[in-house]
Every structure is written in C-alpha cells, then in structure tokens.
Enzyme design. Structure first.
Site, mmCIF file in Angstrom:
data_model
loop_
_atom_site.group_PDB
_atom_site.id
_atom_site.type_symbol
_atom_site.label_atom_id
_atom_site.label_comp_id
_atom_site.label_asym_id
_atom_site.label_seq_id
_atom_site.Cartn_x
_atom_site.Cartn_y
_atom_site.Cartn_z
ATOM 1 C CD GLU A 145 -0.852 -15.948 -5.617
ATOM 2 O OE1 GLU A 145 -1.207 -14.872 -5.109
ATOM 3 O OE2 GLU A 145 -0.151 -16.771 -5.021
ATOM 4 C CE LYS A 170 9.915 -11.264 8.666
ATOM 5 N NZ LYS A 170 10.937 -11.265 7.613
ATOM 6 C CB VAL A 171 7.031 -17.589 7.701
ATOM 7 C CG1 VAL A 171 5.895 -18.610 7.667
ATOM 8 C CG2 VAL A 171 6.491 -16.175 7.463
ATOM 9 C CB ALA A 192 7.166 -19.541 0.337
ATOM 10 N NE ARG A 193 5.027 -13.781 -2.917
ATOM 11 C CZ ARG A 193 4.390 -13.556 -1.757
ATOM 12 N NH1 ARG A 193 3.861 -14.568 -1.092
ATOM 13 N NH2 ARG A 193 4.267 -12.341 -1.277
ATOM 14 C CG HIS A 211 -1.512 -15.206 -1.501
ATOM 15 N ND1 HIS A 211 -0.654 -14.751 -2.472
ATOM 16 C CD2 HIS A 211 -0.878 -14.962 -0.326
ATOM 17 C CE1 HIS A 211 0.435 -14.242 -1.921
ATOM 18 N NE2 HIS A 211 0.318 -14.364 -0.605
ATOM 19 C CG LEU A 212 -7.092 -17.658 2.209
ATOM 20 C CD1 LEU A 212 -8.108 -18.667 2.758
ATOM 21 C CD2 LEU A 212 -7.712 -16.270 2.141
HETATM 22 N N1 LIG Z 1 1.174 -17.000 1.978
HETATM 23 C C1 LIG Z 1 1.254 -15.844 2.562
HETATM 24 O O1 LIG Z 1 0.272 -15.133 2.682
HETATM 25 C C2 LIG Z 1 2.549 -15.375 3.096
HETATM 26 C C3 LIG Z 1 2.603 -14.617 4.272
HETATM 27 C C4 LIG Z 1 3.840 -14.192 4.746
HETATM 28 C C5 LIG Z 1 4.969 -14.522 4.041
HETATM 29 N N2 LIG Z 1 4.859 -15.196 2.891
HETATM 30 C C6 LIG Z 1 6.048 -15.550 2.128
HETATM 31 O O2 LIG Z 1 6.818 -16.437 2.900
HETATM 32 C C7 LIG Z 1 8.184 -16.299 2.577
HETATM 33 C C8 LIG Z 1 8.997 -16.154 3.844
HETATM 34 O O3 LIG Z 1 8.620 -14.999 4.548
HETATM 35 P P1 LIG Z 1 9.443 -14.540 5.841
HETATM 36 O O4 LIG Z 1 8.731 -13.402 6.423
HETATM 37 O O5 LIG Z 1 9.748 -15.728 6.663
HETATM 38 O O6 LIG Z 1 10.770 -14.039 5.133
HETATM 39 P P2 LIG Z 1 12.216 -14.054 5.772
HETATM 40 O O7 LIG Z 1 13.003 -13.160 4.919
HETATM 41 O O8 LIG Z 1 12.152 -13.781 7.218
HETATM 42 O O9 LIG Z 1 12.713 -15.547 5.568
HETATM 43 C C9 LIG Z 1 13.107 -16.057 4.351
HETATM 44 C C10 LIG Z 1 14.255 -17.005 4.610
HETATM 45 O O10 LIG Z 1 14.538 -17.695 3.412
HETATM 46 C C11 LIG Z 1 15.930 -17.896 3.398
HETATM 47 N N3 LIG Z 1 16.376 -18.234 2.056
HETATM 48 C C12 LIG Z 1 16.719 -17.387 1.062
HETATM 49 N N4 LIG Z 1 17.100 -18.114 -0.012
HETATM 50 C C13 LIG Z 1 16.986 -19.413 0.325
HETATM 51 C C14 LIG Z 1 17.231 -20.618 -0.354
HETATM 52 N N5 LIG Z 1 17.677 -20.631 -1.619
HETATM 53 N N6 LIG Z 1 17.005 -21.778 0.285
HETATM 54 C C15 LIG Z 1 16.558 -21.769 1.560
HETATM 55 N N7 LIG Z 1 16.314 -20.658 2.253
HETATM 56 C C16 LIG Z 1 16.519 -19.489 1.649
HETATM 57 C C17 LIG Z 1 16.479 -16.607 3.937
HETATM 58 O O11 LIG Z 1 17.783 -16.769 4.400
HETATM 59 C C18 LIG Z 1 15.520 -16.291 5.046
HETATM 60 O O12 LIG Z 1 15.975 -16.801 6.268
HETATM 61 C C19 LIG Z 1 8.260 -15.108 1.642
HETATM 62 O O13 LIG Z 1 8.280 -15.565 0.319
HETATM 63 C C20 LIG Z 1 6.974 -14.382 1.883
HETATM 64 O O14 LIG Z 1 6.579 -13.632 0.789
HETATM 65 C C21 LIG Z 1 3.695 -15.649 2.420
HETATM 66 O O1 LIG Z 2 4.248 -11.863 1.364
HETATM 67 C C1 LIG Z 2 3.298 -11.701 2.096
HETATM 68 O O2 LIG Z 2 3.296 -10.882 3.028
HETATM 69 C C2 LIG Z 2 2.121 -12.552 1.930
HETATM 70 O O3 LIG Z 2 2.206 -13.284 0.778
HETATM 71 C C3 LIG Z 2 0.846 -11.836 2.061
HETATM 72 O O4 LIG Z 2 0.396 -11.324 0.857
HETATM 73 P P1 LIG Z 2 -0.969 -10.510 0.845
HETATM 74 O O5 LIG Z 2 -0.701 -9.217 1.514
HETATM 75 O O6 LIG Z 2 -1.304 -10.315 -0.594
HETATM 76 O O7 LIG Z 2 -1.958 -11.313 1.572
#
Ligand SMILES: NC(=O)c1ccc[n+]([C@@H]2O[C@H](COP(=O)([O-])OP(=O)(O)OC[C@H]3O[C@@H](n4cnc5c(N)ncnc54)[C@H](O)[C@@H]3O)[C@@H](O)[C@H]2O)c1
Ligand SMILES: O=C(O)[C@H](O)COP(=O)(O)O
Length: 632
Positions: free
Chosen positions: A349, A239-240, A319-320, A368-369
């Site tokens: 964190e 998604k992201v 991501a993480r 982590h914004l």
């Molecule tokens: N920083 C933030 O505040 C924040 C906000 C939202 C999401 N996130 C993080 O971003 C990441 C992605 O979120 P999302 O909503 O897009 O999730 P998502 O599940 O929609 O997408 C993750 C993608 O990663 C792929 N994937 C899995 N293993 C893989 C690998 N080894 N190599 C490459 N791709 C691989 C999956 O197939 C999937 O398409 C998550 O870790 C989520 O926690 C962080």
């Molecule tokens: O995985 C997530 O949805 C993001 O990392 C957001 O994390 P947070 O809710 O702690 O801002």
C-alpha cells in the site's frame, strides 16, 4: 528480635502450573512497562570466607563477566513495577499518522505529543529513541529496527485500529514493549465499507461513474447483478465479519460463514450457518473477506482456492491485501472464474500505479478507507489514546496484544506477592557464587487456593526479573519475562503445593530454588543441594522466612546481612555494635537456628549500605562462620 522456627516444611508437589490466559478477561491486562533503561548503581559484594567471595555468575551474560572480574555487580535500579507514576517527567508520544483530535487531546493532557506524519523508516528510527510511546495506523511499519533504535525507551506502541500486521510483535515482545490496539471503534465503519463495496461492485457503480465522467452513457454495459437471494460467504466471522453478515441479511442475502474459531451460537444468533472453507468457496455467489493477515491466512486465496469457487463469484476484501495472492486473482478475473472484485486493501500500500489488479476493469478499488469515517476515526483516536495513556501509567490495558491478560482484581490481590517475588529473585541471584551459571530455577508456591484460582504468571515474571536484571543489561517485564528467560537458557519450572493456611490469602509462601549452582553463602544451600530461599507476605510486607534449611523472619526492606554463626550468647550485640560504630542503622535482627548451641543464622536488616571496613570487622568476629551482604 524475632527467632523463628527452623523446622522444614514437608512439600508435596501436586501439579505443575499452567497458564490461565484462556479464562482471563480481555478487559484486564497487566502492563509492567516501565523499561526506561535504568542507571546502574554499584553494589559491592563481600564475604570473609574465601570460598564464597565471588559474586554470582550467569553464564550467558557478557556484562556479568566484567562484574565478576571486578568483583562488582551492577544492579539495575528499577521503578516499582506496580505503581509506576514514574515515566519521567512527561512522556513523549510520537503520533506517526493522522489521529482524531479527541484522541490527541487526551494524549496532550498526559504527555508531550509530537505529530510527525510521513516519516521515512530512517527518520522514524532516528526519532524513536526519544519516545516513550508511538501511535500508528496501518501506514507505519514498526519493524525490529524501530525497536532496536528505541534502545529501551519505547514502552508502548499503540495501533489506532485493528490490524497489527504492520507491527513486528516478536521484536516488540523481545524488547519488552507493549503493543495495544483499538479493536472496537472502527468495526462498523469497516462493515459499512464492505457493504458499500459489495453493492457498488454488483451494480458497477464506480465503473459507470468513471464512464459518465468520461462523457459516455453506457446503460447496457453496466447491467449489474442483484444481491437479494444470493449466497454471501463471510470469511472470518469476527467483529467486522459478523456486522457484515447482519447487514447482508438485511439486504435479503443468504449468509454463510467460515471461521474455525467462531462459536456456533454467535453465528446462530445472527442467522448464519458456519461452514467449512471449501464449502464456503463452493457455494458462495459473493465472498467477503474478514480474517486477519497472519502466516496461516497469507495468500489463502490463490490459484488452488480460486479454482474451488463457483464460476462468476464476486469477491470483496476489506481485511488485508495479503490474504489474496494478487497475481492469482488477476488470472482468476481474466479467466472469468472471478467475475468481479472490490478491494480496499492491497499487499503493498499504495499499490503500484500500473498494477494489473488495480487497473482491471472488473475491479473496484478504494485506498484502504474501511476505517475512514469521521465517527470511526474519532472513536479509534479516543480508544487508542486511552489505551496508551493507561499503559504509560502502568494501568491495565484492555487491548494489549503481546502480554498475558491478568484480571485487575487478581493483580491488586497479588500486588504484595509481586514485590515479594521480585525481592526473592534478587536475593537468590546474589547468593550464587561466581563460576556457576544459573540454568534452572524452581518456584514453589504454597497456597490453600484451588489451583485454578491462582494465576502465577506475574509472580513468575517478577522472580525472573529479580534474577536476571541484576546480572544483565536486560529489562524484564510481563511482556518479555518468559521470552528473555528462555533466550538466556534459564529454565523456570513452577510447582504448587497445598498449604494449610487460609484460602482468603492467595499465597502462603513462595520458595525459590536454584539448582546446580554454588553459593557464596553455604547456609543457603538446602539439604537437597540447591540454593533455596522462601518468603511470605506478613501484614502486606514481604518477609524472608527461610534460607536453606534455616528459618528466619526478616522483613525485606532496605538491605540485608545474613550471617551464619555458632549459636552462642552475645552474637547479636557484637554485630550490632560494629554496625552502630560505622553509623549503619539496624532496622531489625532475626535469628534462626537448627538446634540449640549449634549453628544459627542471623538476618540483619540495615538502612544504609555498610562500608567495607564494617563488613571486614563482622567477618573477623570469631564465631561468625560466613556472612553475605544482600541488596534488596
Ligand atoms: N479495511 C479497513 O480499513 C479495515 C478496518 C477494520 C478492520 N480491518 C481488518 O479486518 C479484519 C477483521 O477485523 P475484525 O475487527 O473483525 O477482527 P476480529 O479479530 O474481530 O475477527 C477476525 C476473525 O477472523 C477469524 N479467523 C482467523 N483465522 C481465520 C481463518 N484462517 N479463516 C477464517 N477466519 C479466520 C477469527 O477467528 C476472528 O473471528 C482484520 O484483518 C482487520 O485488520 C480492515
Ligand atoms: O485494521 C484496521 O483497523 C484497518 O485496516 C484500519 O487501518 P487504518 O487505521 O490505517 O485506516
């Protein structure tokens, strides 16, 4: 009184059931969640035949040992698994991190909401035993200790966001606790933050900002690099990642992506080429990370993989933190392999104040914004509040993480069979005599449906529930049924056979067979030596239709007395009289027999639990060879 046919069905196994989760819609998920530790009710088993006097045994259950010794079986009284309105009286929902008002309003309209931020792990464990639901963001570690401390009260953990790496999913599953997340509402916010970091890193915005605030004017030091025409590798095209790709293309970048699970047509639609991991590393000027943190992706960016990157690459991570070996990244930054990094997430964190990575002059950091926009937080709050309230109501949840998906239409169609399944499980276990533990359960579904049109996971879970709950302290739901069965050494196999019935109904009959166990009711043992009972749904009501090789027709409501007697006139009257004299209301009687004037089985439905005296009297009726009282 109904006498039913006693002819044996010929059963032809055609295949073994397999899970259907792959085709199941994610928007429909069953949540049999109501694991309020039930108060035990006491159920006495009785039989006049000394061969069949002991209650059933389950070798793995310690609690049963006590029950065996006292000839008393404690049966969990559980709420109806489908229409649970019964979280008493208002559930308590603990919110351990800041949640948007709109979400809180939804939660408050349903339960008692307690917002307690910054709880220590100990304080969380102390509080959790009073909570039906817990809502967290990424800052709360929902560890095994939390589930242990919850003592069965916690039914759902709601993650207000995407990443569930802070929740011990295995422990949640073992404790039958559903985990739901809010995977949609912060996608755009995270993608926008990724782009913000990409652009600000490329133009040294944060460093230049800090320097000017420190009284400097360093125009030549902070010459940046352009994005247009550069190659961006999106690692994780979910998604992201796909939203980042879309935006980066708008900035004129050439976008490639690596994601082993992403469909090629989805990438094509965005104009992105899917490439291998190594190819992505070797060609990218910028790398943006968007995969989840799991055992496969943990520290996937390390010395070895940094060495495969183009010298001077720039990395963004929203991501993480754990997907990067942070010490290796410092080395790569020091050596110039990585020119710059922009990080929103960290292994720990908050990171240590003196973290070399955070302090590195070529690193831009944010705390982590990614999900922290007003819009995303309102959206996430609503998304998670609805998911948690739905789960507490026993409704389907679109975003369950640790339960199989069962489409709602399948669920409603199977509802009466779910009740049947649980009752058959309960009956079967009560037919087992002490001393022999149940190890192997075979479920045979007769159905006219195409195999792919019959999802038996709920039924299997409910039969498992029926078998295990009466004889152990475990609570079983769809989340933990398979796990608990496995843990207790119970092998459950399934078989489907083609029935001649109408495909309009999903199932013609369900048969439960327990092999290698002794029965307290010999008539329940089939010719093949296993305890075997079969049930059907008739006019929406579950019925017992076969016991061993005897056909019966007993509606599975109230309680049941099964008697094996010599088939002779007057038997029904005799037993009916005894029960009547003891003020036990008989709601039906059904007789099945093998052949005329031989042996018959009488199934007697009773509204009240007969007392010991009445059961003894039944046992004294000369033509009655054995009997058993079964609680449904
Ligand atoms: N920083 C933030 O505040 C924040 C906000 C939202 C999401 N996130 C993080 O971003 C990441 C992605 O979120 P999302 O909503 O897009 O999730 P998502 O599940 O929609 O997408 C993750 C993608 O990663 C792929 N994937 C899995 N293993 C893989 C690998 N080894 N190599 C490459 N791709 C691989 C999956 O197939 C999937 O398409 C998550 O870790 C989520 O926690 C962080
Ligand atoms: O995985 C997530 O949805 C993001 O990392 C957001 O994390 P947070 O809710 O702690 O801002």
């Amino acid at each position: 009184m109904a006498a039913s046919s006693s002819s044996s069905s010929s059963i032809k196994p055609i295949f073994t059931t397999r899970s259907k989760s792959s085709n199941s819609s994610k928007s429909s998920l069953l949540s049999f969640l109501h694991n309020t530790k039930p108060k035990p009710i006491s159920l006495k088993f009785s039989s006049h035949n000394s061969n069949y006097t002991t209650p059933p045994s389950f070798t793995i259950s310690n609690s049963l040992q006590t029950a065996l010794e006292t000839s008393e079986l404690h049966v969990s009284k559980f709420q109806d698994d489908l229409n649970v309105q019964a979280v008493t009286p208002k559930p308590t929902i603990l919110v351990s991190e800041k949640l948007g008002e709109a979400g809180l309003a939804i939660l408050r309209s349903f339960g008692n909401v307690e917002c307690l931020y910054d709880l220590s792990p100990e304080a969380l464990c102390e509080k959790i035993s009073q909570c039906d639901a817990l809502i967290v963001r990424s800052g709360t570690k929902v560890t095994r200790s939390v589930f242990e401390a919850a003592n069965g009260k916690l039914k759902v953990v709601g993650r207000a966001g995407v990443g569930i790496d802070n929740v011990d999913l295995q422990a949640a599953t073992e404790f039958g606790c559903l985990v739901v997340n809010a995977p949609i509402a912060n996608t755009v916010a995270a993608a926008e933050h990724g782009i913000a970091l990409l652009a600000s890193m490329a133009r040294n915005v944060s460093q230049a900002d800090a320097s000017i605030k420190a009284g400097k004017w360093l125009r030549s030091k902070y010459v940046g690099v352009s994005l247009v025409g550069k190659t961006l590798a999106v690692m994780g095209f979910g998604k992201v990642g796909s939203e980042v790709a879309r935006r980066a293309k708008g900035l004129g970048m050439n976008v490639i992506a690596h994601d082993p699970y992403a469909p090629a047509d989805k990438a094509r639609a965005v104009g992105v080429e899917l490439v291998s991991f190594d190819q992505a590393l070797a060609t990218a000027d910028f790398i943006s990370l968007h995969m989840p943190l799991n055992p496969t992706t943990s520290k996937i960016f390390n010395d070895e993989t940094f060495a495969k990157m183009k010298k001077g690459v720039r990395i963004v991570n929203v991501a993480r933190g754990g997907v990067i070996d942070e010490e290796a990244l410092v080395r790569a930054l020091d050596s110039g392999v990585v020119a710059q990094a922009a990080l929103d997430v960290f292994t720990e964190e908050p990171p240590a104040k003196d973290s070399k990575l955070v302090q590195h002059e070529n690193v831009t950091v944010t705390p982590h914004l990614g999900a922290s926009t007003k819009e995303a937080q309102e959206g996430v709050a609503i998304e998670i509040a609805e998911a948690v309230v739905g789960a507490l109501r026993g409704e389907l949840s679109a975003t369950a993480i640790n339960a199989p998906m069962v489409p709602s239409e399948v669920l409603s169609e199977l509802a009466p069979y779910v009740v049947l399944a649980k009752k058959l499980g309960r009956l079967a276990v009560q037919l087992v005599s002490g001393g022999s533990g149940i190890k192997s359960v075979k479920l045979i579904y007769r159905s006219a449906r195409d195999p792919d049109d019959l999802d038996t996971r709920i039924l299997r879970a409910m039969i498992t529930k029926g078998i295990i709950e009466p004889i152990s302290a475990s609570f079983i739901n769809l989340v933990n049924a398979d796990f608990t069965a496995k843990q207790k050494g119970l092998r459950i196999s399934e078989e489907r056979v083609v029935a001649d019935s109408s495909p309009e109904f999903p199932i013609d009959s369900i048969q439960v067979q327990l092999s290698n166990v002794d029965s307290k009711f010999a008539a329940a043992v089939s010719e093949n030596g296993e305890i075997s009972i079969e049930g059907k749904v008739k006019f929406g009501i579950p019925h017992l239709t076969r016991v061993g090789s005897f056909g019966v027709d007993a509606s599975l409501e109230g309680n049941l007395i099964l008697c094996r007697q010599v088939d002779q006139p007057g038997m029904i009257g005799k037993v009916g009289n005894i029960l009547g004299e003891h003020n036990v209301n008989v709601n039906f009687m059904s007789v099945g027999r093998t052949f005329r004037r031989n042996h018959g089985i009488m199934a007697i439905g009773v509204d009240e639990e007969p007392n010991q005296d009445s059961l003894k009297e039944i046992g004294k009726v000369p033509a009655i060879e054995e009997f058993v009282f079964l609680k449904l």
